[in-house]
Design an enzyme around this catalytic site. Sequence first.
Site, PDB file in Angstrom:
ATOM      1  CD  GLU A 128      -2.962   1.286   0.536  1.00  0.00           C
ATOM      2  OE1 GLU A 128      -2.752   1.134  -0.826  1.00  0.00           O
ATOM      3  OE2 GLU A 128      -3.986   1.095   0.878  1.00  0.00           O
ATOM      4  CB  THR A 180      -4.041   7.636  -2.344  1.00  0.00           C
ATOM      5  OG1 THR A 180      -5.018   6.703  -2.949  1.00  0.00           O
ATOM      6  CG2 THR A 180      -4.010   7.589  -0.922  1.00  0.00           C
TER       7      THR A 180
HETATM    8  N1  HSE Z   1      -7.012   7.013   4.493  1.00  0.00           N
HETATM    9  C1  HSE Z   1      -6.502   6.945   3.146  1.00  0.00           C
HETATM   10  C2  HSE Z   1      -6.747   8.491   2.760  1.00  0.00           C
HETATM   11  C3  HSE Z   1      -7.440   6.032   2.301  1.00  0.00           C
HETATM   12  O1  HSE Z   1      -7.870   8.905   2.845  1.00  0.00           O
HETATM   13  O2  HSE Z   1      -5.699   9.029   2.060  1.00  0.00           O
HETATM   14  C4  HSE Z   1      -6.837   6.182   0.866  1.00  0.00           C
HETATM   15  O3  HSE Z   1      -7.615   5.038   0.164  1.00  0.00           O
END
Ligand code: HSE
Length: 308
Positions: A128, A180
């Site tokens: 990830e 992201t």
């Molecule tokens: N918690 C992470 C974000 C999840 O919001 O950046 C990314 O899928």
Amino acid sequence: MPVVTVHTPATVANIVCGFDVLGFALNEPYDKLVMRLLPEKTVRIINKDNYNLPIEPEKNVIGGALLAMLRELDDNIGFEIESTKNIKPGSGIGSSAASAAGAIVGANALLNNRFGKEDLVRLAMYGEQIASGARHADNIAPCIYGGVTLIRSNDPLDIIPLNFPPLYVTVIHPQIEVKTSEARQILKKQVPLKDAITQWANVGGLVAGFMKGDYDLIGRSMQDVLIEPIRSMLIPGFNDLKKVSMEAGALGGGISGSGPSVFMLSKDEATARKVEGAMRRVYEKIDVDFHIHVTTVNSQGATIQASN
Ligand code: HSE
């Protein structure tokens, strides 16, 4: 050589107020991985879809996770992975987590379940990290545990699976990509105390709502004063999607993970379908291409389909 097939689900991270600490798994869509053991310490990735993801293990989330696992093994073994993705990369429903977590779950099955669940999450997080540039487990943990999970701490990992009542999920995915890593960079690094208080009150409320099966509490706790005001600017028609969904009877919802997908929770399928229709009309009016799913919360996580 033994072979396993893994189905590894999409996930919704954050659940609106719980940035980086809450997430749940979906029954649809899911990716498929077919994995074999190799007699040398290597990771061979074969893409069976058209997403053109890198096949060099160091640049691929599957590779990043499996290389981390191999570093912890004395055995002279490796893995071959055929990956068929149905979860579009950059969609905000945990595409990279599904790859990383699915690969680790498959590898563990090939190793006769040598690792426990928390180790699987820890190892998948290496994958990830390649995609998002940060180590967060809010997609990985529900992808492996299934259901709704709270990540009380990333280091050391402290994952709490939560009870939850029956829930239907409507997810709309505008056909744009939000990375992201970029959606994290635009966030403020400091927040006012009064907003922090609102946020942790809602996280507490949401966790209590899931555990008690209290739909109203779940609904009124899905409020985000920290992240949504910034990230919603990246999503076409966000405010309208939310407004029409609430009018159609959704409990609440918001950005799925870092977006651009938007999800809404409903108590029953009929309402989730009404929400689907209402969201569809918003995007048809402003001419945005989209995919939409109506599904339920997946309680299994990534599963082994067959082995021989
Ligand atoms: N918690 C992470 C974000 C999840 O919001 O950046 C990314 O899928």
